[in-house]
Design a protein around this motif. Structure first.
Motif, PDB file in Angstrom:
ATOM      1  N   ILE A 182       0.860  -1.186   0.000  1.00 35.78           N
ATOM      2  CA  ILE A 182       0.000   0.000   0.000  1.00 35.78           C
ATOM      3  C   ILE A 182       0.892   1.231   0.000  1.00 35.78           C
ATOM      4  CG2 ILE A 182      -1.782   1.285   1.253  1.00 35.78           C
ATOM      5  CD1 ILE A 182      -2.367  -1.423   2.733  1.00 35.78           C
ATOM      6  N   MET A 183       0.628   2.151  -0.912  1.00 39.04           N
ATOM      7  CA  MET A 183       1.350   3.426  -0.938  1.00 39.04           C
ATOM      8  C   MET A 183       0.353   4.546  -0.714  1.00 39.04           C
ATOM      9  SD  MET A 183       3.497   1.960  -3.982  1.00 39.04           S
ATOM     10  CE  MET A 183       2.274   0.666  -3.814  1.00 39.04           C
ATOM     11  N   TYR A 184       0.714   5.517   0.113  1.00 35.46           N
ATOM     12  CA  TYR A 184      -0.225   6.590   0.423  1.00 35.46           C
ATOM     13  C   TYR A 184       0.512   7.912   0.617  1.00 35.46           C
ATOM     14  CZ  TYR A 184       1.289   5.779   5.268  1.00 35.46           C
ATOM     15  OH  TYR A 184       2.039   5.639   6.412  1.00 35.46           O
ATOM     16  N   ARG A 185      -0.241   9.015   0.512  1.00 34.07           N
ATOM     17  CA  ARG A 185       0.316  10.332   0.707  1.00 34.07           C
ATOM     18  C   ARG A 185       0.568  10.576   2.205  1.00 34.07           C
ATOM     19  NH1 ARG A 185       0.100  14.450  -3.387  1.00 34.07           N
ATOM     20  NH2 ARG A 185       0.876  15.783  -1.701  1.00 34.07           N
ATOM     21  N   ASN A 299      -0.907  14.054  -9.534  1.00 32.65           N
ATOM     22  CA  ASN A 299      -1.565  15.344  -9.695  1.00 32.65           C
ATOM     23  C   ASN A 299      -2.316  15.810  -8.457  1.00 32.65           C
ATOM     24  OD1 ASN A 299      -0.684  15.425 -12.367  1.00 32.65           O
ATOM     25  ND2 ASN A 299      -2.497  14.346 -13.109  1.00 32.65           N
ATOM     26  N   GLY A 300      -2.231  15.049  -7.356  1.00 33.92           N
ATOM     27  CA  GLY A 300      -2.868  15.471  -6.119  1.00 33.92           C
ATOM     28  C   GLY A 300      -4.366  15.248  -6.069  1.00 33.92           C
ATOM     29  N   GLN A 301      -4.880  14.294  -6.867  1.00 30.31           N
ATOM     30  CA  GLN A 301      -6.314  14.007  -6.834  1.00 30.31           C
ATOM     31  C   GLN A 301      -6.643  12.863  -5.877  1.00 30.31           C
ATOM     32  OE1 GLN A 301      -6.116  13.546 -11.246  1.00 30.31           O
ATOM     33  NE2 GLN A 301      -8.057  14.667 -11.218  1.00 30.31           N
ATOM     34  N   ALA A 302      -5.806  11.823  -5.871  1.00 35.22           N
ATOM     35  CA  ALA A 302      -6.023  10.656  -5.010  1.00 35.22           C
ATOM     36  C   ALA A 302      -4.848  10.496  -4.059  1.00 35.22           C
ATOM     37  CB  ALA A 302      -6.200   9.397  -5.858  1.00 35.22           C
ATOM     38  N   GLY A 303      -5.085   9.769  -2.965  1.00 35.01           N
ATOM     39  CA  GLY A 303      -4.049   9.663  -1.947  1.00 35.01           C
ATOM     40  C   GLY A 303      -3.496   8.278  -1.709  1.00 35.01           C
ATOM     41  N   VAL A 304      -4.060   7.248  -2.374  1.00 31.90           N
ATOM     42  CA  VAL A 304      -3.635   5.868  -2.109  1.00 31.90           C
ATOM     43  C   VAL A 304      -3.578   5.091  -3.414  1.00 31.90           C
ATOM     44  CG1 VAL A 304      -4.222   3.692  -0.942  1.00 31.90           C
ATOM     45  CG2 VAL A 304      -4.656   5.870   0.207  1.00 31.90           C
TER      46      VAL A 304
END
Length: 528
Positions: A182-185, A299-304
């Motif tokens: 899992i990768m996330y902001r 692009n900063g729309q989704a976080g995961v």
């Protein structure tokens, strides 16, 4: 059979050890500089011809290669890196790039045409490939591999996993077993006041917060939780969290059953539907091009994103690049974080790779003679030397990367990398190990390596991995499509739970019951 005496638990340990050996083995082979010397070690020629070849080098071999591309742009035949590879291997390469999300269809169409390129990336040991092998479309490579310094060191367990009727018809593309995660902001998680998730419920809460709590702090409702594309691997990975097996698992009586016949299957589907209904994943996931899958995070729309963990470093670079263009980047800041899995009803579990990601096969319609086969194998073997692996994966020093203390640094020019480098490693098998220059360790890359290593203890093996079902060979594509279509239709609300059950019943009547019976017979045979 290699796996004959192994229980599932022992299989995991042996497979993990085999994966580790592939990445740590220090087996430098007697590599050569130039293809004439390499080929001389693998072909039988009269002495006079051998002497002549020293003074009259062979004409470069034309090699057509069909392979997937994951990005909108990709290296051309006359690209800088491609030309350097050709110079070192004495070949002329001609690429047939196919978008990854349409590769299975193109692969099947190509097989049906009977006019195959010389070298093909085979993404899965599916029914169409098995049928093609059994009809004589591909060379059996097992008897030849011993003659090549790198290919002769291929891992026996992975070769068993890719085998068809006990024979090897491709060079596996080596991959770590515990690669998924899992990768996330990281900055978003801090902004919404949450800790790294430990359970499925906490994972859901993170996705929900990434949509509803303005994680980028721009005062707008313009973000969502997780990006998913036409490649539905994330659903397969997440199903494991719910206690489901990896494709096949045992019921209470010890009988092998496919994932969709397990009681936890609907639990997983209901979770996916909840994510869709609450708009925590992108509504267009079923049609999103895989080549654009990373874009929502960059692009900063989704976080995961749920994917291979080494993608975290690539995402990190893309985020920095986007923010830099907008004048908002902090070069010292780490935007991405990663982890292995979250705990479900049966604890921490993860989907492994099979120790490989498809294979590289050689067609008989493209390669007519044994002499030509040996030249192609010499080329593919040489691609595993350190300098060639580095070219295919990193590019050219001073152009695509620079050497620094502790490793290399990749240039930040995405267009340059996509246009000249990325994708060329798709036909490199990395046998017996990865020898290309390593990127200078960053906290994120070190974390990726640690997570992949830790995952080896929680991966769930597929007990049916080496089994070849005749039913599946004939009907596998249709059977798989029934289940994948039903899953997607349920998630987006086109059918209800009764519709899923009806699709499963149709699957059983359409060959599924026979498939289960045959798999269990084959499984019983290898356990004797």
């Amino acid at each position: 059979m290699v796996l004959k005496a192994l229980t599932n638990k022992k299989w995991v340990a042996v497979a993990a050890l085999a994966s580790l050996s592939m990445t740590t083995l220090a087996g430098c082979t007697g590599s050569t500089n130039g293809s004439a010397k390499t080929e001389g070690a693998t072909t039988s020629k009269p002495a006079a011809d051998s002497d002549k070849s020293k003074t009259e080098p062979k004409k470069p071999l034309d090699v057509t290669i069909m392979l997937p591309n994951y990005k909108p742009t990709f290296p051309k035949d006359d690209g800088l890196v491609a030309k350097e590879i050709e110079k070192l291997t004495n070949v002329d390469m001609h690429f047939e790039w196919v978008p990854n999300n349409t590769y299975p269809d193109k692969f099947n169409i190509t097989l049906a045409s009977g006019k195959l390129p010389m070298v093909m990336v085979v993404q899965a040991k599916n029914s169409s490939f098995i049928n093609a092998v059994r009809s004589g479309a591909f060379w059996e490579l097992g008897p030849y591999m011993k003659d090549y310094p790198n290919l002769s060191k291929a891992n026996a367990i992975v070769n068993n996993n890719i085998s068809i009727d006990g024979k090897i018809y491709g060079l596996y593309r080596s991959r770590p077993l515990g690669r998924n995660g899992i990768m996330y902001r990281k900055d978003w998680l801090k902004n919404v006041g949450l800790q790294e998730p430990k359970t499925i419920d906490e994972f859901y809460n993170m996705l929900k917060a990434f949509k509803e709590k303005d994680p980028d702090q721009n005062g707008k409702n313009d973000t969502y939780g997780m990006a998913i594309s036409k490649f539905t691997g994330p659903f397969d990975i997440m199903e494991i969290w719910f206690g489901l097996p990896n494709k096949w698992g045992q019921d209470a009586s010890g009988k092998l059953l496919p994932t969709h016949l397990m009681p936890e299957y609907m639990d997983a589907l209901k979770f996916f539907k909840k994510l869709y209904d609450e708009k925590l994943i992108n509504a267009d996931f079923a049609v999103m091009d895989t080549a654009k899958w990373n874009d929502p995070l960059a692009n900063g729309q989704a976080g995961v994103i749920v994917d291979v963990t080494d993608n975290a470093a690539r995402l990190e670079d893309k985020i920095h690049e986007v923010l830099k263009k907008a004048g908002k980047d902090d070069p010292s800041k780490q935007y991405m974080e990663l982890m292995g899995a979250v705990s479900g009803p049966k604890g921490l579990r993860n989907m492994p790779t099979s120790g490989y990601a498809g294979m590289v096969s050689i067609s008989k319609s493209g390669v007519k003679t044994e002499e030509e086969l040996r030249r192609v194998l010499a080329f593919l073997d040489k691609m595993n030397e350190a300098d060639l692996q580095t070219l295919a994966e990193r590019g050219i020093e001073g152009k695509h990367y620079t050497k620094v203390e502790g490793g290399i640094e990749i240039v930040k020019d995405t267009a340059l990398l996509e246009g000249e480098v990325e994708g060329l490693n798709q036909f490199t098998s990395f046998i017996p190990e990865s020898r290309s220059l390593k990127v200078k360790p960053t906290p994120l890359r070190l974390k990726s390596e640690a997570v992949q290593k830790a995952n080896e203890s929680i991966v769930v093996p597929n007990p049916a991995e080496p089994l070849i079902s005749n039913v599946y060979t004939k009907q596998g594509a249709q059977l798989d499509l029934m289940i994948s279509d039903a899953r997607t239709k349920y998630i987006v609300g086109q059918i209800d739970e009764a519709g899923v059950k009806a699709a499963i019943e149709l699957w059983k009547k359409s060959g599924g019951d026979e498939y289960i019976k045959e798999i269990n017979e084959l499984y019983a045979a290898i356990k004797k």
